[in-house]
Motif scaffolding. Structure first.
Motif, short mmCIF file in Angstrom:
data_model
loop_
_atom_site.label_atom_id
_atom_site.label_comp_id
_atom_site.label_asym_id
_atom_site.label_seq_id
_atom_site.Cartn_x
_atom_site.Cartn_y
_atom_site.Cartn_z
N MET A 309 0.82 -1.21 0.00
CA MET A 309 0.00 0.00 0.00
C MET A 309 0.86 1.26 0.00
SD MET A 309 -2.99 -1.06 -0.30
CE MET A 309 -3.98 0.40 -0.07
N GLU A 328 10.99 3.54 5.92
CA GLU A 328 10.89 2.12 6.26
C GLU A 328 11.67 1.85 7.52
OE1 GLU A 328 9.91 -0.94 6.01
OE2 GLU A 328 8.42 -0.78 4.43
N GLU A 387 -0.97 -4.12 9.86
CA GLU A 387 -2.28 -3.85 10.47
C GLU A 387 -2.33 -4.35 11.92
OE1 GLU A 387 -4.50 -2.01 9.21
OE2 GLU A 387 -6.51 -2.67 9.72
N LYS A 392 0.95 0.46 15.03
CA LYS A 392 0.47 1.75 14.52
C LYS A 392 0.59 2.81 15.61
CE LYS A 392 -2.43 0.06 10.79
NZ LYS A 392 -1.72 0.31 9.56
N ASN A 412 -3.60 4.57 7.10
CA ASN A 412 -4.27 3.82 6.03
C ASN A 412 -4.85 2.52 6.57
OD1 ASN A 412 -4.91 3.02 3.29
ND2 ASN A 412 -3.13 1.68 3.36
N SER A 414 -7.14 -0.49 7.48
CA SER A 414 -8.35 -0.91 6.79
C SER A 414 -9.43 -1.34 7.77
CB SER A 414 -8.04 -2.04 5.80
OG SER A 414 -7.23 -3.01 6.40
P1 NAI Z 1 2.75 -4.75 3.66
O1 NAI Z 1 3.13 -5.82 4.59
O2 NAI Z 1 2.88 -4.97 2.20
O3 NAI Z 1 3.60 -3.45 3.99
C1 NAI Z 1 3.84 -2.98 5.27
C2 NAI Z 1 5.21 -2.31 5.25
O4 NAI Z 1 5.35 -1.58 6.45
C3 NAI Z 1 6.35 -3.30 5.18
O5 NAI Z 1 7.19 -2.93 4.11
C4 NAI Z 1 7.06 -3.15 6.52
O6 NAI Z 1 8.45 -3.31 6.41
C5 NAI Z 1 6.70 -1.74 6.89
N1 NAI Z 1 6.71 -1.49 8.33
C6 NAI Z 1 6.24 -2.26 9.31
N2 NAI Z 1 6.44 -1.68 10.50
C7 NAI Z 1 7.05 -0.52 10.28
C8 NAI Z 1 7.52 0.53 11.09
N3 NAI Z 1 7.38 0.48 12.40
N4 NAI Z 1 8.11 1.60 10.51
C9 NAI Z 1 8.25 1.66 9.18
N5 NAI Z 1 7.83 0.69 8.36
C10 NAI Z 1 7.23 -0.38 8.89
O7 NAI Z 1 1.27 -4.33 4.04
P2 NAI Z 1 0.19 -3.55 3.18
O8 NAI Z 1 -0.67 -4.52 2.48
O9 NAI Z 1 0.86 -2.49 2.41
O10 NAI Z 1 -0.71 -2.89 4.30
C11 NAI Z 1 -0.31 -1.74 5.01
C12 NAI Z 1 -1.53 -1.13 5.68
O11 NAI Z 1 -2.49 -0.82 4.69
C13 NAI Z 1 -2.23 -2.03 6.67
O12 NAI Z 1 -2.72 -1.23 7.71
C14 NAI Z 1 -3.36 -2.61 5.86
O13 NAI Z 1 -4.44 -3.03 6.64
C15 NAI Z 1 -3.74 -1.42 5.02
N6 NAI Z 1 -4.45 -1.72 3.81
C16 NAI Z 1 -4.10 -2.78 3.03
C17 NAI Z 1 -4.80 -3.06 1.87
C18 NAI Z 1 -4.39 -4.19 0.99
O14 NAI Z 1 -5.19 -4.56 0.12
N7 NAI Z 1 -3.20 -4.74 1.12
C19 NAI Z 1 -5.94 -2.23 1.46
C20 NAI Z 1 -6.17 -1.10 2.30
C21 NAI Z 1 -5.47 -0.89 3.45
#
Ligand code: NAI
Length: 719
Positions: A309, A328, A387, A392, A412, A414
């Motif tokens: 995302m 990151e 998530e 968060k 962001n 969900s």
């Molecule tokens: P993802 O796992 O692909 O990406 C999360 C990223 O955040 C990873 O690259 C991780 O290294 C990084 N991260 C984790 N903790 C961190 C921190 N403390 N500081 C900096 N970076 C950190 O997950 P995704 O799918 O991108 O989801 C992210 C958010 O978006 C979640 O809250 C999810 O619920 C929400 N979301 C996801 C959707 C989807 O279809 N995948 C749709 C809408 C919202």
């Protein structure tokens, strides 16, 4: 003379300036004014040529959409006959097209013998997006000007073309060097025409619009494109009009076009699409917040988390020319994220959607970092990490420390509680939810989640920035799943339960895609990931604590490692892009039904439709009652733009009004009785639905409850 038109006589020319703010919409009064002015110029012996132009530059954005579907649409003088008369004038008429000629505006220009634009001019016939076809000569005059193939592409795509393309196609004869010089150039053009005794209209460029094409061109075109049209009526009517343009003389073709237009205008689909058009405009209004509110300045953005995302969200801002810092927790993840973004841009480059220079510019706007100190000057920060509430909240505590005062802090998430996230910072008024949909660089919907403490200017600023990056923002209150995912729950629940009761996943999906939804529930879950769904469900087990029957199927598939498309097996079996039913899933459903004491039986299409759709609609009505959604039409936008609900059904709420609220209520009551304990548990009509039916209302809108406790029963379950 009407004040909608400025009429000037200028040394042998009649200058007719359209002057109706903001876009010279061609409503009945404007049509009358144009007719009158053209008659006057036609009859005046001093006038040798006519120039039609927009008094303030802009030519015309077309019909007044509010007139469609009402008597005003064809109130005299109607546009088709006004344009027929205009085309009959025995003097050259030049259309000077500043900025826009859309829909009826372009048809007006096409009825003129000559057309000149300026470098910024854009032209298009976008009627298709309203379930219509051009009804004032567009389908007949355009193919005679540019050939049937180009005309068809333009009308069916509804896309605008720029001045250069229009010149190459032959829609524009000339392009003035600048917008400021347009009128002078148009006058010079008219004098040239007078000078060389040019005819009122030049000979048609394509008297045989299908010339050079195979005889079966239109039949072929239909066969190739029809599957994508699903049950949409308008594209088929466009094709019929094009057939007429190829086969009939102009006059007869125009009559045929008018008949086809009237059919489209009276259709349910067009009514639904017009509803969507107005819904989009309405969604931008925030009750209680005026347009005069001072917006916060957003010049720099930061994203936390460069995953699926975060990367997509960052691209939106870079595409709009706004610098983005991407933070990151470790170098490798950052590198992965940036590489993925580059790959996405490269794919666009290959498809010709982006130039190498544009790609370079966008990549330069992206700045990767591992250091929170780099976020100190960000005006808007969007968190997109895992998530998990603890993670968060930890991120927001950091943001509270490093971000400048007034920075907007968005999540962001969900499904998590935005208020609980806001609670850990010293400035909850600056916190808001921005729920993007995946893929975030593509999907248009953005749920803007207003927390308890969110400040009005934060809400207004995020709505504005959302539009700046090309999104359609819809406001939601805080609840589990917000508008879209909360409605998904009962809809998907019914789909799962139907499979336990004896339907197959393909049978359920076929009913939904038969309604023109982009995907059925099970294909969608397989695409999104059964593992992802499992995790979301696990975080909200309380909501389904009293009956988990319908979750068992997904839980067991998860335990079997059947995660969906990504693992080649989910509800279906996948081989490349093709999918097929899997006996193992059917056997699993049978076993679970036995364990859960669910009687299996043959299930019909109507039952699948009613149970899935009525529960979806019921939840939407409840969301409106709770104030989570501001308007029924907002709910429609969420489901059309985030979940593939067909726009030509107008969204689930509009569709419900079409089906009849009383029918939905009695359907829910029927299943409440028919499905035993399960029915008792889940088929509870939303109190607002009951109130609307009791009051004899046919539209879904808020109605005050008789007693404050009326919603409690329902809320017990959903909270
Ligand atoms: P993802 O796992 O692909 O990406 C999360 C990223 O955040 C990873 O690259 C991780 O290294 C990084 N991260 C984790 N903790 C961190 C921190 N403390 N500081 C900096 N970076 C950190 O997950 P995704 O799918 O991108 O989801 C992210 C958010 O978006 C979640 O809250 C999810 O619920 C929400 N979301 C996801 C959707 C989807 O279809 N995948 C749709 C809408 C919202």
């Amino acid at each position: 003379m009407s004040d909608l038109i400025h009429y000037r006589l200028d040394d042998g020319l009649a200058l007719i300036g359209l002057d109706r703010a903001p876009v010279n919409a061609l409503d009945q009064s404007m049509r009358a004014a144009i007719s009158e002015a053209c008659e006057r110029a036609a009859c005046d012996p001093r006038v040798q040529a006519i120039v039609l132009h927009g008094e303030r530059g802009l030519f015309s954005a077309g019909a007044d959409i509010r007139e469609f579907g009402t008597d005003a649409s064809f109130a005299e003088p109607d546009l088709p006959s006004t344009l027929v008369r205009l085309a009959e004038i025995h003097k050259p008429v030049v259309a000077a097209i500043g900025r826009l000629a859309l829909g009826g505006g372009l048809e007006l220009a096409l009825a003129c013998g000559y057309r000149i634009g300026e470098p910024g001019t854009r032209l298009g016939l976008a009627e298709i997006s309203l379930g219509l076809l051009p009804g004032a000569g567009g389908t007949q005059r355009l193919p005679r000007l540019i050939g049937v193939e180009s005309a068809l592409n333009m009308i069916l795509s509804g896309e605008q073309v720029d001045a250069q393309t229009a010149r190459l196609l032959g829609i524009l004869d000339r392009i003035a060097p600048s917008a400021e010089q347009l009128l002078e150039e148009a006058k010079a053009y008219a004098y040239e025409l007078i000078g060389c005794c040019a005819p009122a209209r030049p000979a048609e460029a394509w008297p045989e619009p299908a010339e050079g094409l195979p005889d079966d061109f239109l039949a072929h075109y239909r066969a190739e494109h029809e599957p994508r049209w699903k049950s949409r009526l308008a594209p088929r009517l466009v094709l019929s009009a094009m057939e007429a343009a190829c086969l009939l003389p102009l006059e007869e073709g125009l009559a045929r076009e008018m008949a086809l237009f009237k059919r489209a205008e009276a259709s349910r689909q067009s009514k639904a699409l017009r509803h969507v058009f107005f819904a989009e405009r309405e969604a931008a209004r925030i009750p209680g917040i005026g347009e005069d509110i001072r917006l916060r300045r957003i010049a720099k953005v930061a994203i936390i988390g460069a995953g699926t995302m975060g990367g997509g969200i960052a691209m939106n801002f870079a595409n709009a020319g706004i610098p983005v810092a991407l933070l990151e927790r470790e170098g490798e993840a950052l590198e992965r994220g940036l590489t993925q973004i580059r790959k996405n841009y490269e794919a666009s480059l290959k498809r010709g959607k982006l130039t190498a220079e544009q790609m370079q510019q966008r990549m330069e706007l992206l700045f990767g970092t591992l250091d929170y100190a780099d976020l100190a000057d960000a005006d808007l920060v969007i968190e997109a990490v895992f998530e998990k509430m603890e993670i968060k909240q930890q991120v927001f505590r950091m943001l509270d420390k490093v971000c400048k005062p007034g920075a907007i802090l968005a999540s962001n998430t969900s499904s998590l509680d935005v208020d609980a996230i806001a609670a850990v910072v010293s400035r909850p008024q600056d916190v808001i939810g921005l729920h993007f949909f995946s893929p975030a660089n593509v999907m248009r919907l953005l749920e803007v989640v207003r927390g308890q403490a969110t400040a009005p200017d934060v809400l207004a600023t995020t709505m504005a920035i959302a539009r700046r990056i090309g999104k359609l923002p819809v406001i939601s209150g805080v609840c589990f799943g917000f508008i879209g995912n909360r409605m998904l729950e009962p809809y998907a629940r019914e789909a799962h339960r139907l499979v336990l009761e004896g339907a197959t996943p393909a049978q359920v999906d076929a009913v939904l895609t038969g309604l023109d939804l982009n995907m059925g529930v099970f294909s969608m879950l397989d695409l999104a990931g059964i593992d992802v769904n499992f995790l979301i469900r696990s975080s909200n087990r309380a909501a389904s604590a009293h009956d988990e029957s319908y979750c068992r199927l997904g839980d067991e598939l998860y335990a079997m490692g059947r995660y969906g498309q990504k693992s080649g097996r989910g509800f279906y079996l996948y081989q490349g892009r093709s999918r097929q039913e899997d006996d193992e899933v059917m056997a699993l459903a049978e076993r679970l039904a036995g364990e859960l004491d669910v009687t299996r039986r043959a299930i019909g299409e109507q039952e699948i439709h009613d149970r899935c759709l009525f529960m979806l609609i019921n939840e939407g009505i409840q969301l409106l009652d709770e104030g989570i959604a501001l308007r029924a039409s907002d709910i429609d936008l969420v489901w059309i733009n985030g979940y593939g609900f067909p726009a030509h059904l107008g969204g689930p709420m509009h569709y419900a009004e079409h089906l009849g609220l009383d029918k939905i209520l009695s359907g829910i009551q029927h299943y409440r009785r028919a499905l035993g304990e399960y029915g008792e548990m889940w088929f509870r009509p939303a109190p607002l639905l009951e109130r609307l039916v009791a009051a004899g209302r046919s539209r879904i809108e808020r109605l005050p409850a008789q007693s404050a406790g009326a919603n409690l029963k329902f809320l017990e379950r959903v909270r």
